[in-house]
Design a protein around this motif. Sequence first.
Motif, PDB file in Angstrom:
ATOM      1  N   ARG A 146       1.112  -1.409  -0.156  1.00 36.66           N
ATOM      2  CA  ARG A 146       0.183   0.035   0.109  1.00 36.66           C
ATOM      3  C   ARG A 146       0.690   1.051   0.097  1.00 36.66           C
ATOM      4  N   ARG A 169      -1.729   7.936   0.067  1.00 34.59           N
ATOM      5  CA  ARG A 169      -2.861   8.721  -1.255  1.00 34.59           C
ATOM      6  C   ARG A 169      -1.352  10.303  -1.469  1.00 34.59           C
ATOM      7  N   THR A 208      -2.270   7.206  -9.765  1.00 30.03           N
ATOM      8  CA  THR A 208      -2.549   6.117  -8.435  1.00 30.03           C
ATOM      9  C   THR A 208      -1.644   4.980  -9.861  1.00 30.03           C
ATOM     10  N   GLU A 237      -8.772   2.679  -4.889  1.00 32.13           N
ATOM     11  CA  GLU A 237      -7.100   2.141  -3.854  1.00 32.13           C
ATOM     12  C   GLU A 237      -7.575   2.122  -2.519  1.00 32.13           C
TER      13      GLU A 237
END
Length: 388
Positions: free
Chosen positions: A286, A289, A294, A339
């Motif tokens: 991960r 943000r 992305t 996401e």
Amino acid sequence: MATRHVTIVGGGLGGLALARILHLRGIPSAVYELDASPRARGEGGTLGLNADSGQRALAEAGLFEEFRAVARDAGETVRLLDRSGTVHFDLAYEGGAGVRPEVDRGDLRRLLVESLPEGVIRWNTKVTSVRRPDGGRTELTLGNGEVVEAEVLVGADGSWSKVRSLLTDAVPLYSGVSFVEDLLSDVDATHGEAADLVGPGSMYALAEGHGIIAQRNGGGMIRMYFAVRSDENRARGLVDPADPDGTRRRLLEIFHDFAPGLRALIGAGEGPLVPRPIHALPVGLRWARTDGVTLLGDAAHVMSPFAGQGANLALLDAAELGAALADHSDVESALTAYEKAMFARAEAAGRASADNLVASFAPDAPQHLVDQARAFMRRKAETTAPPA
């Protein structure tokens, strides 16, 4: 509508599917692709598309009927063998059919390319670097020196993604397994024994540390992968492009205890012999943000092929990202929602892929995969059985 323009780096299946879905939703995009044309290189093997991911994405892209026209239902059949050639599982005899049709990667890419307006794909365009100046938009530097600003940037640029570096320091790691890829053509006419051995779908002959995988492609072709568990240095030395006969001799030595019919696939191959070391990103990767950026597909979650999820996840990523960008009121809300779901499904698939890779070359191989296949067939029978 969350955005006015999307910049996509990479014209593989995921990047093209995203561009197509954005086009249908009225969002312009540009796809920067290194290949000079759709046919500039080989497109790889055949793909099994799942109903809830790959097929769903193609339906949302308005291409489901076109997909069905080039798909092969019989291609979903799977045979699991041991090194002696004994068949432990054959989907064709277990009642499996029609839920995961196969399609050649090249055919699927062609459908996606032809579905896009002229000019969306910027062929023969190399992205040499990506950067994000403090407080500014992301910038792409192209091979001709041009600098392009991206309002929204999507890295669909595969395992060795340049865009990924904006989000995380993670890079794919060698899995401990390498493939050597080979081809057989016109198999029904000239390689009848191989055609019978592989069948209409895929064949896996697995043993501790080694495996021979073969899959039927369109046009009478069989694509073969000779898998070896080895360290990375040994893997690099498996293939000598200047000495294909020597490479085949090495492979025959490695697979010396496999059944003659399986070893015959090595001797019959027509080449070119291509090394395919298997790499994967850490399971559960991960990132925080990052405004306007992305990833999708292998750029986000490259994994081994032992869960059959790579293309399916890339297409589903494209469908869900396209919908999020169209349906959310702002870009950051769209990317956050995308996401969150993508991370969860990629972690599950990545874990299954890593576990299956280990099991495929364990001392009892192919027993784990046989048990998995039979459990799947039991679940399928239970869900489709009429009520008592």
